[in-house]
Enzyme design. Sequence first.
Site, mmCIF file in Angstrom:
data_model
loop_
_atom_site.group_PDB
_atom_site.id
_atom_site.type_symbol
_atom_site.label_atom_id
_atom_site.label_comp_id
_atom_site.label_asym_id
_atom_site.label_seq_id
_atom_site.Cartn_x
_atom_site.Cartn_y
_atom_site.Cartn_z
ATOM 1 N N ASP A 13 0.702 -1.253 0.066
ATOM 2 C CA ASP A 13 0.045 -0.020 0.201
ATOM 3 C C ASP A 13 0.775 1.358 0.149
ATOM 4 O O ASP A 13 1.680 1.359 0.823
ATOM 5 C CB ASP A 13 -0.915 0.130 1.136
ATOM 6 C CG ASP A 13 -2.050 -0.942 1.220
ATOM 7 O OD1 ASP A 13 -2.114 -1.572 0.230
ATOM 8 O OD2 ASP A 13 -2.651 -1.212 2.224
ATOM 9 N N GLY A 39 -3.115 -5.419 1.057
ATOM 10 C CA GLY A 39 -3.995 -6.518 0.255
ATOM 11 C C GLY A 39 -4.923 -7.139 1.045
ATOM 12 O O GLY A 39 -4.670 -7.496 2.203
ATOM 13 N N LYS A 40 -5.966 -7.393 0.646
ATOM 14 C CA LYS A 40 -7.088 -8.014 1.525
ATOM 15 C C LYS A 40 -6.850 -9.263 2.006
ATOM 16 O O LYS A 40 -6.998 -9.643 3.122
ATOM 17 C CB LYS A 40 -8.315 -7.931 0.728
ATOM 18 C CG LYS A 40 -8.974 -6.523 0.430
ATOM 19 C CD LYS A 40 -10.311 -6.723 -0.430
ATOM 20 C CE LYS A 40 -10.275 -5.323 -1.161
ATOM 21 N NZ LYS A 40 -10.481 -3.921 -0.104
ATOM 22 N N GLY A 41 -6.384 -10.062 1.220
ATOM 23 C CA GLY A 41 -5.652 -11.455 1.604
ATOM 24 C C GLY A 41 -4.681 -11.261 2.796
ATOM 25 O O GLY A 41 -4.896 -12.134 3.788
ATOM 26 N N GLU A 138 -9.633 -9.991 -4.949
ATOM 27 C CA GLU A 138 -8.498 -9.355 -5.627
ATOM 28 C C GLU A 138 -7.543 -10.246 -6.180
ATOM 29 O O GLU A 138 -6.670 -9.927 -6.769
ATOM 30 C CB GLU A 138 -7.770 -8.587 -4.580
ATOM 31 C CG GLU A 138 -8.548 -7.307 -3.969
ATOM 32 C CD GLU A 138 -7.845 -6.625 -3.106
ATOM 33 O OE1 GLU A 138 -8.304 -5.153 -2.925
ATOM 34 O OE2 GLU A 138 -6.863 -7.134 -2.151
ATOM 35 N N THR A 222 -21.151 -5.173 6.770
ATOM 36 C CA THR A 222 -20.429 -4.114 7.840
ATOM 37 C C THR A 222 -20.852 -2.861 7.390
ATOM 38 O O THR A 222 -21.013 -2.434 6.179
ATOM 39 C CB THR A 222 -19.061 -4.539 7.686
ATOM 40 O OG1 THR A 222 -18.606 -4.210 6.511
ATOM 41 C CG2 THR A 222 -18.595 -5.686 8.180
ATOM 42 N N ASP A 248 -6.811 5.799 10.537
ATOM 43 C CA ASP A 248 -6.732 5.070 9.604
ATOM 44 C C ASP A 248 -7.822 3.851 9.296
ATOM 45 O O ASP A 248 -7.830 2.888 10.099
ATOM 46 C CB ASP A 248 -5.404 4.591 9.309
ATOM 47 C CG ASP A 248 -4.929 4.045 7.979
ATOM 48 O OD1 ASP A 248 -5.849 3.584 7.287
ATOM 49 O OD2 ASP A 248 -3.677 3.819 7.641
ATOM 50 N N GLY A 253 -12.211 -3.439 7.382
ATOM 51 C CA GLY A 253 -13.087 -4.743 6.988
ATOM 52 C C GLY A 253 -12.549 -5.939 7.050
ATOM 53 O O GLY A 253 -12.817 -6.775 7.260
ATOM 54 N N ASP A 254 -11.099 -5.833 6.555
ATOM 55 C CA ASP A 254 -10.269 -7.163 6.588
ATOM 56 C C ASP A 254 -10.221 -7.598 7.905
ATOM 57 O O ASP A 254 -10.144 -8.822 8.241
ATOM 58 C CB ASP A 254 -8.934 -6.716 6.136
ATOM 59 C CG ASP A 254 -9.007 -6.318 4.493
ATOM 60 O OD1 ASP A 254 -10.002 -6.813 3.815
ATOM 61 O OD2 ASP A 254 -8.320 -5.512 4.054
#
Length: 315
Positions: A13, A39-41, A138, A222, A248, A253-254
């Site tokens: 990021d 990264g979401k994973g 993703e 959510t 931040d 969500g992750d």
Amino acid sequence: MARVIVAGSVVMDVVARAARHPRPGETVVGDSLAYYPGGKGANQAIAAARLGVPTRLIGMRGDDDFGERLARYLREADVDTDTLLCSPEQPTGTSLIVLDADAENTIVMLPGANAGLRPSHLNNVDFGSDDLLLVQLEIPLDTVEELLHRGRAAGARTILNAAPFHPGCKSLLPITDYLIVNELELAALAGKEKIELPPTTQHLRRLLKQCRAFPAQTLVVTLGAEGLYCLGPGGEWRISGHKVRAVDTVGAGDCFVGAFAVALAEGRSCEEALRFANAAAASSVEQPGAAPSMPGRASLSRWLAERKISMLLRQ
Ligand code: RIB
């Protein structure tokens, strides 16, 4: 012990802070620039591992400096990276993120090597019936679909976080035990333009029922600072958000998804899992960065104790 197996993206990021988001065609002068693992994973895997459940990540990074830094960060967080592959052709995924003064974010995610994770790479992946399989969008949709089929065939419980939204994800719903979306993803899934915040419970119930693929499915939406709503076979819950000093919001969500999986892996009820995940996600927005903001067991205990929230936490 039950494991959490996450299949998903690994991303660096690149985060610019500015007073506000630029409008199309506009330049705004920012305040700072930072690089964070994301990264979401990867975020969901790190959330699960830090909260103390054995966690493995299936993913693909590039053969470059970002990729090496991310792989090291995952290992240091105790994520099993044996199934984190390295692409010789594509660079590591990157997200360009703008964070405004209210800590709200916009993200442009460039998949890079994440797009190279194909069903043919999954030959060595196996699941146990106790496992929780966690996927997001993703990585390529056909890879996600193959994983969900395999997980289900092995008797594992499957969690789909349909983020970012992809119209093709509708075909994944019949093989998803738990669907987790935010209000934008729910609107897209239900074919609506948007959902007004705060939505009524009746409205959310109607939309989730519209998306439900089978009666035993659990669906969670959510709602950021507004908390969440869940419709499951054992009941429905509307749970408020916690008051936080938001620094931040990237990765909140992750954090919710990873913590929810941990609570299910520990055998908690759906309601307990929702409350646990809601608290973990709230605590994460008080820290900078996506992966770095995922709380460990001890820091979440302290956060809960400071707010006098009683919740049984295995140490
Ligand atoms: O959900 C947040 C994540 O989405 C960020 O870490 C960013 O990399 C994007 O993939």
